[in-house]
Design a protein around this motif. Structure first.
Motif, PDB file in Angstrom:
ATOM      1  N   VAL A 152       6.235  52.675  20.358  1.00 18.96           N
ATOM      2  CA  VAL A 152       5.346  51.967  19.438  1.00 18.96           C
ATOM      3  C   VAL A 152       5.980  51.956  18.056  1.00 18.96           C
ATOM      4  O   VAL A 152       6.553  52.961  17.622  1.00 18.96           O
ATOM      5  CB  VAL A 152       3.959  52.655  19.366  1.00 18.96           C
ATOM      6  CG1 VAL A 152       3.063  51.974  18.329  1.00 18.96           C
ATOM      7  CG2 VAL A 152       3.298  52.663  20.738  1.00 18.96           C
ATOM      8  N   GLU A 153       5.894  50.812  17.363  1.00 17.89           N
ATOM      9  CA  GLU A 153       6.317  50.726  15.971  1.00 17.89           C
ATOM     10  C   GLU A 153       5.135  50.264  15.127  1.00 17.89           C
ATOM     11  O   GLU A 153       4.414  49.338  15.517  1.00 17.89           O
ATOM     12  CB  GLU A 153       7.493  49.761  15.802  1.00 17.89           C
ATOM     13  CG  GLU A 153       8.757  50.216  16.520  1.00 17.89           C
ATOM     14  CD  GLU A 153       9.996  49.410  16.141  1.00 17.89           C
ATOM     15  OE1 GLU A 153       9.977  48.766  15.058  1.00 17.89           O
ATOM     16  OE2 GLU A 153      10.966  49.432  16.919  1.00 17.89           O
ATOM     17  N   ILE A 199       0.847  59.277   7.811  1.00 17.05           N
ATOM     18  CA  ILE A 199       2.119  59.970   7.722  1.00 17.05           C
ATOM     19  C   ILE A 199       3.242  59.081   8.237  1.00 17.05           C
ATOM     20  O   ILE A 199       3.064  58.312   9.184  1.00 17.05           O
ATOM     21  CB  ILE A 199       2.055  61.307   8.500  1.00 17.05           C
ATOM     22  CG1 ILE A 199       3.271  62.167   8.170  1.00 17.05           C
ATOM     23  CG2 ILE A 199       1.921  61.054  10.006  1.00 17.05           C
ATOM     24  CD1 ILE A 199       3.116  63.604   8.688  1.00 17.05           C
ATOM     25  N   LEU A 200       4.410  59.171   7.588  1.00 18.57           N
ATOM     26  CA  LEU A 200       5.576  58.379   7.988  1.00 18.57           C
ATOM     27  C   LEU A 200       6.499  59.208   8.860  1.00 18.57           C
ATOM     28  O   LEU A 200       6.571  60.436   8.742  1.00 18.57           O
ATOM     29  CB  LEU A 200       6.334  57.899   6.748  1.00 18.57           C
ATOM     30  CG  LEU A 200       5.565  57.025   5.753  1.00 18.57           C
ATOM     31  CD1 LEU A 200       6.422  56.757   4.517  1.00 18.57           C
ATOM     32  CD2 LEU A 200       5.158  55.718   6.405  1.00 18.57           C
ATOM     33  N   GLY A 201       7.249  58.510   9.733  1.00 17.80           N
ATOM     34  CA  GLY A 201       8.251  59.197  10.534  1.00 17.80           C
ATOM     35  C   GLY A 201       8.169  58.835  12.005  1.00 17.80           C
ATOM     36  O   GLY A 201       7.453  57.903  12.410  1.00 17.80           O
ATOM     37  N   LYS A 202       8.899  59.618  12.812  1.00 18.59           N
ATOM     38  CA  LYS A 202       8.899  59.447  14.268  1.00 18.59           C
ATOM     39  C   LYS A 202       8.123  60.603  14.894  1.00 18.59           C
ATOM     40  O   LYS A 202       8.380  61.770  14.598  1.00 18.59           O
ATOM     41  CB  LYS A 202      10.320  59.424  14.816  1.00 18.59           C
ATOM     42  CG  LYS A 202      10.382  59.342  16.335  1.00 18.59           C
ATOM     43  CD  LYS A 202      11.790  59.515  16.861  1.00 18.59           C
ATOM     44  CE  LYS A 202      11.803  59.540  18.392  1.00 18.59           C
ATOM     45  NZ  LYS A 202      13.151  59.799  18.953  1.00 18.59           N
ATOM     46  N   PHE A 203       7.220  60.255  15.812  1.00 17.33           N
ATOM     47  CA  PHE A 203       6.395  61.257  16.484  1.00 17.33           C
ATOM     48  C   PHE A 203       6.279  60.879  17.957  1.00 17.33           C
ATOM     49  O   PHE A 203       6.720  59.795  18.377  1.00 17.33           O
ATOM     50  CB  PHE A 203       5.005  61.337  15.834  1.00 17.33           C
ATOM     51  CG  PHE A 203       5.054  61.436  14.336  1.00 17.33           C
ATOM     52  CD1 PHE A 203       5.272  62.654  13.716  1.00 17.33           C
ATOM     53  CD2 PHE A 203       4.927  60.300  13.542  1.00 17.33           C
ATOM     54  CE1 PHE A 203       5.339  62.757  12.332  1.00 17.33           C
ATOM     55  CE2 PHE A 203       4.990  60.379  12.160  1.00 17.33           C
ATOM     56  CZ  PHE A 203       5.200  61.618  11.553  1.00 17.33           C
ATOM     57  N   ASN A 204       5.666  61.759  18.720  1.00 13.81           N
ATOM     58  CA  ASN A 204       5.441  61.486  20.141  1.00 13.81           C
ATOM     59  C   ASN A 204       3.965  61.690  20.478  1.00 13.81           C
ATOM     60  O   ASN A 204       3.339  62.651  20.010  1.00 13.81           O
ATOM     61  CB  ASN A 204       6.302  62.400  21.019  1.00 13.81           C
ATOM     62  CG  ASN A 204       7.777  62.132  20.835  1.00 13.81           C
ATOM     63  OD1 ASN A 204       8.444  62.763  20.006  1.00 13.81           O
ATOM     64  ND2 ASN A 204       8.312  61.189  21.589  1.00 13.81           N
ATOM     65  N   CYS A 219      -5.561  57.590  10.226  1.00 11.66           N
ATOM     66  CA  CYS A 219      -5.307  57.062  11.573  1.00 11.66           C
ATOM     67  C   CYS A 219      -4.933  55.579  11.513  1.00 11.66           C
ATOM     68  O   CYS A 219      -5.017  54.932  10.459  1.00 11.66           O
ATOM     69  CB  CYS A 219      -6.538  57.247  12.450  1.00 11.66           C
ATOM     70  SG  CYS A 219      -6.859  58.948  12.936  1.00 11.66           S
ATOM     71  N   LEU A 220      -4.543  55.060  12.673  1.00 14.85           N
ATOM     72  CA  LEU A 220      -4.193  53.651  12.814  1.00 14.85           C
ATOM     73  C   LEU A 220      -5.333  52.965  13.563  1.00 14.85           C
ATOM     74  O   LEU A 220      -5.443  53.057  14.787  1.00 14.85           O
ATOM     75  CB  LEU A 220      -2.867  53.495  13.573  1.00 14.85           C
ATOM     76  CG  LEU A 220      -1.676  54.250  12.968  1.00 14.85           C
ATOM     77  CD1 LEU A 220      -0.468  54.177  13.881  1.00 14.85           C
ATOM     78  CD2 LEU A 220      -1.348  53.705  11.578  1.00 14.85           C
ATOM     79  N   TYR A 241       7.061  55.127  15.849  1.00 13.63           N
ATOM     80  CA  TYR A 241       7.781  55.082  14.572  1.00 13.63           C
ATOM     81  C   TYR A 241       6.841  54.472  13.541  1.00 13.63           C
ATOM     82  O   TYR A 241       6.363  53.333  13.712  1.00 13.63           O
ATOM     83  CB  TYR A 241       9.038  54.232  14.693  1.00 13.63           C
ATOM     84  CG  TYR A 241      10.035  54.725  15.720  1.00 13.63           C
ATOM     85  CD1 TYR A 241      11.102  55.537  15.354  1.00 13.63           C
ATOM     86  CD2 TYR A 241       9.917  54.364  17.068  1.00 13.63           C
ATOM     87  CE1 TYR A 241      12.034  55.978  16.292  1.00 13.63           C
ATOM     88  CE2 TYR A 241      10.834  54.803  18.004  1.00 13.63           C
ATOM     89  CZ  TYR A 241      11.885  55.611  17.615  1.00 13.63           C
ATOM     90  OH  TYR A 241      12.796  56.045  18.559  1.00 13.63           O
ATOM     91  N   VAL A 242       6.589  55.213  12.465  1.00 24.24           N
ATOM     92  CA  VAL A 242       5.703  54.739  11.404  1.00 24.24           C
ATOM     93  C   VAL A 242       6.547  54.563  10.144  1.00 24.24           C
ATOM     94  O   VAL A 242       7.201  55.513   9.685  1.00 24.24           O
ATOM     95  CB  VAL A 242       4.554  55.734  11.142  1.00 24.24           C
ATOM     96  CG1 VAL A 242       3.605  55.169  10.089  1.00 24.24           C
ATOM     97  CG2 VAL A 242       3.803  56.047  12.437  1.00 24.24           C
ATOM     98  N   TYR A 243       6.542  53.359   9.597  1.00 23.98           N
ATOM     99  CA  TYR A 243       7.402  53.075   8.438  1.00 23.98           C
ATOM    100  C   TYR A 243       6.782  51.979   7.579  1.00 23.98           C
ATOM    101  O   TYR A 243       5.825  51.310   7.970  1.00 23.98           O
ATOM    102  CB  TYR A 243       8.808  52.658   8.896  1.00 23.98           C
ATOM    103  CG  TYR A 243       8.840  51.538   9.933  1.00 23.98           C
ATOM    104  CD1 TYR A 243       8.660  50.210   9.575  1.00 23.98           C
ATOM    105  CD2 TYR A 243       9.075  51.824  11.289  1.00 23.98           C
ATOM    106  CE1 TYR A 243       8.708  49.191  10.511  1.00 23.98           C
ATOM    107  CE2 TYR A 243       9.118  50.818  12.231  1.00 23.98           C
ATOM    108  CZ  TYR A 243       8.928  49.499  11.843  1.00 23.98           C
ATOM    109  OH  TYR A 243       8.965  48.492  12.787  1.00 23.98           O
TER     110      TYR A 243
END
Length: 342
Positions: free
Chosen positions: A239-240, A272-277, A317-318, A339-341
């Motif tokens: 997901v992006e 929050i920004l970044g890569k998560f799972n 949240c999204l 990925y959140v950017y």
């Protein structure tokens, strides 16, 4: 006189008469043709070639409205070849700009009620924008000469779709949106699902935040433009989320599957920004009104919510529209990356 001298004299006279007859025939020249054009007693040569006839090809276009074709309609080509001769073919070429969009060779049939004229037909459904025209040509054969016809140029017309519109044109519009990943039901009605897809398109392309489409947007998606360019094609099933455009994208490697409009965290409670799972899925509606939640860090999740404005408004949240949330929930697998950017 004896019999021998008589025979000799007769032979000499016969020879002289034959010579005189041949001399007269040579002086008169060859025999003149009879009324049919052949020399008397002469027959036609079955092995002589047939004389080639000149041909004329003509075409006319159907389906145009004020010189243009409405998207999704068929351009109808009807043509004639004169004179009609058995076993002749015509090649029809549909041009889009300088490129060949379609080429087809068609058998010529005798025209009903007029066997001296041959006719042919061709049709093609058109969606992509461009400047089109049609050519039809007959390649010369041993009995019929070559000829060519060219039509006028025409363009594709795109309407301005809006909420509540329906019909074949809207079905095409919805299908084109779906091809790019803008999720809707791909039916023949411009409904709320279409409106959300249009809003997501406008967000991705940094246009006015409206759920009303335009002819320009229709034309863009008809040529395959306006899609999302992934930043992390190496991410596999992932997901992006682009916070600057307020959209979420579900992707398989370098291929976009689906695009949704979202609302992320407001300035006081930013996402929050970044890569998560993703690590936990919570179906249904919880005590906070979060619907079909999938968590990726602590209490941060993607979930459906009743209020999804066009700007950041959540507690981090999204948020996605509730009608989209179940599909997002089912698409995401535990362990997938997000990925959140900006």
């Amino acid at each position: 006189m004896s019999s021998f001298p008589r025979i000799l004299i007769a032979a000499v006279l016969t020879t002289v008469l034959l010579a005189l007859g041949a001399s007269q025939a040579m002086a008169q020249g060859p025999p003149k043709p009879g009324p049919g054009g052949d020399a008397p007693g002469a027959g036609s040569d079955p092995g002589s070639p047939l004389q080639q006839k000149p041909s004329k090809t003509a075409i006319r276009l159907g389906g145009l409205h004020h010189g243009d074709l409405t998207v999704g309609n068929r351009i109808e080509v009807r043509g004639t070849l004169r004179p009609y001769v058995d076993n002749q073919r015509v090649t029809v070429v549909l041009n889009r700009g300088k490129q060949t969009a379609k080429r087809k060779t068609i058998a010529v049939e005798p025209k009903r009620g007029n066997g001296d004229v041959g006719e042919f037909e061709f049709s093609k459904r058109l969606i992509k924008p461009g400047r089109y025209n049609v050519e039809a040509f007959h390649v010369e054969t041993g009995i019929l000469g070559g000829s060519k016809a060219t039509s006028q140029r025409f363009h594709i017309r795109y309407p301005d779709p809006g909420l509540g519109d329906s019909g074949d044109t809207i079905k095409i519009f919805n299908s084109l949106l779906g091809d790019l990943g803008y999720v809707n039901d791909e039916g023949a009605t411009y409904d709320e699902a279409t409106a959300r897809a249009v809003l997501a398109f406008h967000k991705v392309n940094k246009q006015s935040l409206t759920d009303h489409a335009s002819s320009g947007m229709f034309k863009t998606i008809a040529r395959g433009g306006g899609g999302y360019h992934l930043k992390h094609p190496e991410g596999g099933h992932h997901v992006e989320t682009d916070l600057s455009r307020q959209v979420m994208v579900l992707a398989n490697g370098d291929r976009v599957d689906e695009i949704y409009t979202i609302s992320s965290g407001k300035s006081t409670t930013p996402t929050i920004l970044g890569k998560f799972n993703f690590y936990w899925k919570q179906p249904g509606t919880n005590d906070h009104g979060m619907v079909n939640s999938v968590y990726f860090l602590g209490g941060y999740a993607t979930h459906g919510y009743a209020d999804v404005p066009n700007y950041p408004a959540s507690h981090g949240c999204l948020r996605s529209p509730i009608p989209d949330s179940l599909h997002i929930y089912n698409w995401i697998d535990i362990g997938d990356a997000i990925y959140v950017y900006h």
